[in-house]
Design an enzyme around this catalytic site. Structure first.
Site, PDB file in Angstrom:
ATOM      1  N   ASN A 109       0.880  -0.993  -0.082  1.00  0.00           N
ATOM      2  CA  ASN A 109       0.056   0.062   0.117  1.00  0.00           C
ATOM      3  C   ASN A 109       0.960   1.215  -0.058  1.00  0.00           C
ATOM      4  OD1 ASN A 109      -2.508   1.641   0.232  1.00  0.00           O
ATOM      5  ND2 ASN A 109      -2.027   1.631   2.506  1.00  0.00           N
ATOM      6  N   HIS A 111       0.858   5.171   1.366  1.00  0.00           N
ATOM      7  CA  HIS A 111       0.148   6.078   2.621  1.00  0.00           C
ATOM      8  C   HIS A 111       0.837   7.335   2.400  1.00  0.00           C
ATOM      9  CE1 HIS A 111      -2.057   7.112   5.894  1.00  0.00           C
ATOM     10  NE2 HIS A 111      -1.047   7.482   6.451  1.00  0.00           N
ATOM     11  N   SER A 138       4.874   6.871   2.352  1.00  0.00           N
ATOM     12  CA  SER A 138       5.581   5.582   2.606  1.00  0.00           C
ATOM     13  C   SER A 138       4.784   4.354   1.859  1.00  0.00           C
ATOM     14  CB  SER A 138       5.317   5.251   4.096  1.00  0.00           C
ATOM     15  OG  SER A 138       5.816   6.222   5.063  1.00  0.00           O
ATOM     16  N   ASP A 147      -2.643   0.946   8.074  1.00  0.00           N
ATOM     17  CA  ASP A 147      -1.570   1.622   7.886  1.00  0.00           C
ATOM     18  C   ASP A 147      -0.369   1.322   8.679  1.00  0.00           C
ATOM     19  OD1 ASP A 147      -2.850   2.986   5.711  1.00  0.00           O
ATOM     20  OD2 ASP A 147      -3.669   4.558   7.234  1.00  0.00           O
TER      21      ASP A 147
END
Ligand code: GRF
Length: 321
Positions: A109, A111, A138, A147
């Site tokens: 992912n 973020h 990140s 997260d």
């Protein structure tokens, strides 16, 4: 040329990170390709772009569906497209535990903050209010916590005195477009990298009792027993005789077993030149989804077939506990 890793991208909105990942995949040396762009939002602008670029798309709005059912449908579509990794790029849905567990170590992912700072939403506003000199982004592996998960890479973006959350968000996005494709490429490429693969085999082989490393005919090899009279239980093979396979050679019980495995699972096993005739089988390791426990089992079995009795007895005793 080894096959490229197949990645599914999940989006809910604009999809500009998706575009960055997609165009990076067009570079000749990029180790991944995009197998699918999927969304829970039929109006996500990114879908149109993906479609125009010839990428398969999948849409399933979550309205009226419980989380687990929606996750399952997305999961089926992703696996159906042959994807081996998932890249979340502005996918505004919390994923259930089952989905996350099914993609453990294979889902990334991006973020918009320097994690662990500012998990969740409004990251830019929070960075400005805190007076941070730098914001950033990140890329991390996805775990069950929002997260959270190991950070694979970060990029800092300087804040400016006149910043608003929107202005800062625009600049952080420029950084995102550099960071995400690079980190994804490195992450999926690692599993195809000959040095990384050899290091994994080395670690597993040397974890067995009384083993040592000894090259044979210029290729890495591992032996059991003393330096003087040890016997080989594993050889490393990389692109031997023009083959595209990178893997480890271990001893099977018989030529029959070897032939059957190669016939039934040609994506995993191959019969190596020369060594094959004496029962050594190649276990292919430059592919996604290698089951390293299974590789460890093969190494142990091969080790057992040549190790001195006193060592195999010790191993049997240890395994009884
Ligand atoms: C990005 O800011 C990303 O960091 C966050 O969601 C946003 C997605 O934007 N996870 P886009 O849809 O890629 O343009």
């Amino acid at each position: 040329m080894t096959a490229k890793a197949k990645v599914a991208i999940l989006i809910s909105g604009q999809g500009s990170n998706m575009a960055a990942l997609l165009y990076h995949a067009r570079l000749a040396d990029c180790p991944y390709e995009i197998a699918l762009v999927a969304s829970n939002n039929a109006h996500a602008p990114g879908l149109k772009l993906a479609e125009a670029e010839g990428i398969p798309i999948f849409v399933r709005p979550h309205k009226g569906m419980d989380r687990a059912a929606h996750d399952r449908i997305m999961d089926e579509a992703i696996r159906g497209a042959g994807a081996e990794y998932v890249a979340l790029a502005g996918y505004m849905r919390i994923l259930g535990d089952d989905f996350v567990a099914g993609w453990q170590d294979r889902m990334l992912n991006i973020h918009p903050s320097l994690l662990p700072r500012y998990r969740g939403l409004d990251t830019h506003k929070r960075a400005i209010e805190a007076g941070d000199t730098h914001a950033g982004c990140s890329v991390h592996l996805v775990t069950g916590e929002l997260d959270d998960g190991p950070v694979l890479g970060q990029m800092q973006v300087a804040t400016l005195p006149e910043d608003t959350p929107e202005k800062l968000a625009t600049r952080v996005r420029y950084a995102e477009y550099q960071l995400y494709p690079r980190i994804l490429a490195e992450y999926v490429g690692r599993e195809m990298d000959v040095g990384w693969i050899e290091a994994q085999v080395n670690r597993l082989a040397l974890a067995l009792p009384e083993t040592h490393f000894r090259p044979s005919h210029g290729s890495p090899g591992w032996r059991v027993g003393s330096e003087k009279s040890g016997k080989y239980f594993a050889h490393f093979s990389a692109h031997h005789h023009g083959s595209d396979a990178i893997g480890v050679l271990v001893k099977t019980g018989s030529i029959d077993e070897l032939e059957t495995l190669c016939e039934e699972q040609p994506e995993i096993y191959w019969k190596p030149a020369y060594y094959g005739a004496s029962g050594w089988i190649g276990v292919r390791l430059n592919r996604a989804n290698v089951d390293w426990d299974h590789v460890a089992e093969w190494l142990e079995r091969s080790w057992r077939s040549v190790a001195p009795k006193r060592l195999t007895k010790l191993m049997d005793a240890a395994e009884e506990f």
